[in-house]
Design a protein around this motif. Structure first.
Motif, PDB file in Angstrom:
ATOM      1  N   LEU A 225       0.708  -1.182  -0.033  1.00  0.00           N
ATOM      2  CA  LEU A 225      -0.020   0.084   0.124  1.00  0.00           C
ATOM      3  C   LEU A 225       0.812   1.429   0.114  1.00  0.00           C
ATOM      4  O   LEU A 225       0.512   2.116  -0.475  1.00  0.00           O
ATOM      5  CB  LEU A 225      -0.898   0.005   1.106  1.00  0.00           C
ATOM      6  CG  LEU A 225      -2.044   1.345   1.220  1.00  0.00           C
ATOM      7  CD1 LEU A 225      -2.727   1.065   0.086  1.00  0.00           C
ATOM      8  CD2 LEU A 225      -2.838   1.041   2.640  1.00  0.00           C
ATOM      9  N   ILE A 226       1.942   1.404   0.599  1.00  0.00           N
ATOM     10  CA  ILE A 226       2.773   2.439   0.674  1.00  0.00           C
ATOM     11  C   ILE A 226       3.458   2.785  -0.588  1.00  0.00           C
ATOM     12  O   ILE A 226       3.462   3.827  -0.933  1.00  0.00           O
ATOM     13  CB  ILE A 226       3.879   2.210   1.981  1.00  0.00           C
ATOM     14  CG1 ILE A 226       4.687   3.606   2.139  1.00  0.00           C
ATOM     15  CG2 ILE A 226       4.807   1.155   1.633  1.00  0.00           C
ATOM     16  CD1 ILE A 226       3.911   4.858   2.812  1.00  0.00           C
ATOM     17  N   ASP A 227       3.706   1.778  -1.313  1.00  0.00           N
ATOM     18  CA  ASP A 227       4.184   1.788  -2.722  1.00  0.00           C
ATOM     19  C   ASP A 227       3.274   2.726  -3.559  1.00  0.00           C
ATOM     20  O   ASP A 227       3.627   3.362  -4.518  1.00  0.00           O
ATOM     21  CB  ASP A 227       4.730   0.612  -3.178  1.00  0.00           C
ATOM     22  CG  ASP A 227       6.031   0.007  -2.493  1.00  0.00           C
ATOM     23  OD1 ASP A 227       6.852   0.621  -2.099  1.00  0.00           O
ATOM     24  OD2 ASP A 227       5.664  -1.315  -2.004  1.00  0.00           O
ATOM     25  N   TRP A 228       1.879   2.075  -3.320  1.00  0.00           N
ATOM     26  CA  TRP A 228       0.942   2.602  -4.332  1.00  0.00           C
ATOM     27  C   TRP A 228       0.835   4.086  -3.814  1.00  0.00           C
ATOM     28  O   TRP A 228       0.496   5.189  -4.796  1.00  0.00           O
ATOM     29  CB  TRP A 228      -0.337   1.861  -4.236  1.00  0.00           C
ATOM     30  CG  TRP A 228      -0.330   0.628  -4.921  1.00  0.00           C
ATOM     31  CD1 TRP A 228      -0.268  -0.476  -4.335  1.00  0.00           C
ATOM     32  CD2 TRP A 228      -0.284   0.396  -6.337  1.00  0.00           C
ATOM     33  NE1 TRP A 228      -0.100  -1.612  -5.213  1.00  0.00           N
ATOM     34  CE2 TRP A 228      -0.227  -1.017  -6.438  1.00  0.00           C
ATOM     35  CE3 TRP A 228      -0.402   1.072  -7.380  1.00  0.00           C
ATOM     36  CZ2 TRP A 228      -0.202  -1.659  -7.819  1.00  0.00           C
ATOM     37  CZ3 TRP A 228      -0.661   0.658  -8.889  1.00  0.00           C
ATOM     38  CH2 TRP A 228      -0.465  -0.774  -8.754  1.00  0.00           C
ATOM     39  N   PHE A 229       0.738   4.345  -2.504  1.00  0.00           N
ATOM     40  CA  PHE A 229       0.709   5.790  -2.237  1.00  0.00           C
ATOM     41  C   PHE A 229       1.840   6.562  -2.746  1.00  0.00           C
ATOM     42  O   PHE A 229       1.710   7.826  -3.194  1.00  0.00           O
ATOM     43  CB  PHE A 229       0.676   5.807  -0.533  1.00  0.00           C
ATOM     44  CG  PHE A 229       0.607   7.396  -0.141  1.00  0.00           C
ATOM     45  CD1 PHE A 229      -0.706   8.046  -0.264  1.00  0.00           C
ATOM     46  CD2 PHE A 229       1.828   7.806   0.499  1.00  0.00           C
ATOM     47  CE1 PHE A 229      -0.474   9.481   0.384  1.00  0.00           C
ATOM     48  CE2 PHE A 229       1.867   9.035   1.031  1.00  0.00           C
ATOM     49  CZ  PHE A 229       0.715   9.785   0.905  1.00  0.00           C
ATOM     50  N   ASP A 230       3.115   6.121  -2.803  1.00  0.00           N
ATOM     51  CA  ASP A 230       4.067   6.842  -3.130  1.00  0.00           C
ATOM     52  C   ASP A 230       4.088   7.052  -4.760  1.00  0.00           C
ATOM     53  O   ASP A 230       4.387   8.154  -5.159  1.00  0.00           O
ATOM     54  CB  ASP A 230       5.235   5.863  -2.908  1.00  0.00           C
ATOM     55  CG  ASP A 230       6.595   6.705  -2.896  1.00  0.00           C
ATOM     56  OD1 ASP A 230       6.470   8.051  -2.450  1.00  0.00           O
ATOM     57  OD2 ASP A 230       7.648   6.205  -3.356  1.00  0.00           O
ATOM     58  N   LEU A 231       3.420   6.023  -5.345  1.00  0.00           N
ATOM     59  CA  LEU A 231       3.131   6.373  -6.765  1.00  0.00           C
ATOM     60  C   LEU A 231       2.178   7.518  -7.152  1.00  0.00           C
ATOM     61  O   LEU A 231       2.590   8.396  -7.853  1.00  0.00           O
ATOM     62  CB  LEU A 231       2.449   5.025  -7.445  1.00  0.00           C
ATOM     63  CG  LEU A 231       2.289   5.307  -8.872  1.00  0.00           C
ATOM     64  CD1 LEU A 231       3.317   5.374  -9.764  1.00  0.00           C
ATOM     65  CD2 LEU A 231       1.482   3.846  -9.395  1.00  0.00           C
ATOM     66  N   VAL A 232       1.007   7.479  -6.438  1.00  0.00           N
ATOM     67  CA  VAL A 232       0.121   8.612  -6.608  1.00  0.00           C
ATOM     68  C   VAL A 232       0.765  10.037  -6.176  1.00  0.00           C
ATOM     69  O   VAL A 232       0.461  10.861  -6.557  1.00  0.00           O
ATOM     70  CB  VAL A 232      -1.147   8.335  -5.518  1.00  0.00           C
ATOM     71  CG1 VAL A 232      -1.984   9.605  -5.151  1.00  0.00           C
ATOM     72  CG2 VAL A 232      -1.760   7.134  -5.966  1.00  0.00           C
ATOM     73  N   LEU A 233       1.783   9.927  -4.909  1.00  0.00           N
ATOM     74  CA  LEU A 233       2.127  11.252  -4.445  1.00  0.00           C
ATOM     75  C   LEU A 233       3.215  11.886  -5.407  1.00  0.00           C
ATOM     76  O   LEU A 233       3.276  12.893  -5.858  1.00  0.00           O
ATOM     77  CB  LEU A 233       3.065  10.884  -3.086  1.00  0.00           C
ATOM     78  CG  LEU A 233       3.767  12.155  -2.368  1.00  0.00           C
ATOM     79  CD1 LEU A 233       2.825  13.187  -2.044  1.00  0.00           C
ATOM     80  CD2 LEU A 233       4.601  11.574  -1.511  1.00  0.00           C
ATOM     81  N   HIS A 234       3.917  11.063  -6.121  1.00  0.00           N
ATOM     82  CA  HIS A 234       4.970  11.404  -7.203  1.00  0.00           C
ATOM     83  C   HIS A 234       4.238  11.712  -8.457  1.00  0.00           C
ATOM     84  O   HIS A 234       4.856  12.393  -9.253  1.00  0.00           O
ATOM     85  CB  HIS A 234       6.087  10.522  -7.297  1.00  0.00           C
ATOM     86  CG  HIS A 234       7.016  10.681  -5.977  1.00  0.00           C
ATOM     87  ND1 HIS A 234       7.644  11.473  -5.668  1.00  0.00           N
ATOM     88  CD2 HIS A 234       7.210   9.452  -4.797  1.00  0.00           C
ATOM     89  CE1 HIS A 234       8.559  11.343  -4.659  1.00  0.00           C
ATOM     90  NE2 HIS A 234       8.098  10.400  -4.200  1.00  0.00           N
ATOM     91  N   GLY A 235       3.082  10.916  -8.681  1.00  0.00           N
ATOM     92  CA  GLY A 235       2.471  11.221  -9.947  1.00  0.00           C
ATOM     93  C   GLY A 235       1.405  12.261  -9.952  1.00  0.00           C
ATOM     94  O   GLY A 235       1.307  12.748 -11.305  1.00  0.00           O
ATOM     95  N   ALA A 236       1.058  12.662  -8.948  1.00  0.00           N
ATOM     96  CA  ALA A 236      -0.027  13.922  -8.758  1.00  0.00           C
ATOM     97  C   ALA A 236       0.700  15.148  -9.545  1.00  0.00           C
ATOM     98  O   ALA A 236      -0.201  15.776 -10.220  1.00  0.00           O
ATOM     99  CB  ALA A 236      -0.285  14.152  -7.453  1.00  0.00           C
ATOM    100  N   PRO A 237       1.825  15.609  -9.229  1.00  0.00           N
ATOM    101  CA  PRO A 237       2.356  16.778  -9.956  1.00  0.00           C
ATOM    102  C   PRO A 237       2.214  16.754 -11.414  1.00  0.00           C
ATOM    103  O   PRO A 237       1.955  17.646 -12.181  1.00  0.00           O
ATOM    104  CB  PRO A 237       3.657  17.029  -9.591  1.00  0.00           C
ATOM    105  CG  PRO A 237       3.843  16.415  -8.278  1.00  0.00           C
ATOM    106  CD  PRO A 237       2.831  14.984  -8.402  1.00  0.00           C
ATOM    107  N   TRP A 238       2.561  15.530 -11.981  1.00  0.00           N
ATOM    108  CA  TRP A 238       2.518  15.116 -13.398  1.00  0.00           C
ATOM    109  C   TRP A 238       0.887  15.308 -14.014  1.00  0.00           C
ATOM    110  O   TRP A 238       0.860  15.866 -15.096  1.00  0.00           O
ATOM    111  CB  TRP A 238       3.195  13.898 -13.843  1.00  0.00           C
ATOM    112  CG  TRP A 238       4.493  14.017 -13.483  1.00  0.00           C
ATOM    113  CD1 TRP A 238       5.322  13.394 -12.147  1.00  0.00           C
ATOM    114  CD2 TRP A 238       5.641  14.723 -14.248  1.00  0.00           C
ATOM    115  NE1 TRP A 238       6.584  13.665 -12.393  1.00  0.00           N
ATOM    116  CE2 TRP A 238       6.919  14.353 -13.535  1.00  0.00           C
ATOM    117  CE3 TRP A 238       5.377  15.426 -15.461  1.00  0.00           C
ATOM    118  CZ2 TRP A 238       7.900  15.260 -13.870  1.00  0.00           C
ATOM    119  CZ3 TRP A 238       6.983  15.727 -15.742  1.00  0.00           C
ATOM    120  CH2 TRP A 238       7.940  15.549 -15.231  1.00  0.00           C
TER     121      TRP A 238
END
Length: 81
Positions: free
Chosen positions: A46-59
């Motif tokens: 779950l933390i990896d998916w959250f990390d993907l969302v966190l780093h993907g949101a600006p894009w």
């Protein structure tokens, strides 16, 4: 291009190039996550998916801003029925 349109791009661009790519070495973090998902996402927690969302949101914000600036707004004619 209108100066106001350029101003609208500044914040999403800065966010994408900083938070969206951090940490930068050995490769941008978002690229590692995308490769992981493309490879089947085996072992992602779950933390990896959250990390993907966190780093993907600006894009995603940058993409939405660019699309909004490219597609012209529909002008209301001001006529009512």
């Amino acid at each position: 291009m209108d100066i106001n349109k350029i101003k609208e791009l500044i914040l999403p661009l800065i966010l994408s190039l900083t938070l969206g790519l951090a940490p930068f070495f050995p490769e941008p973090h978002i690229l590692g996550k995308i490769k992981w998902v493309a490879g089947g996402a085996n072992g992602m927690q779950l933390i990896d998916w959250f990390d993907l969302v966190l780093h993907g949101a600006p894009w995603l914000l940058l993409l939405i801003t660019i699309v909004r600036l490219i597609i012209p707004e529909k002008k209301d004619s001001g006529q009512t029925s």
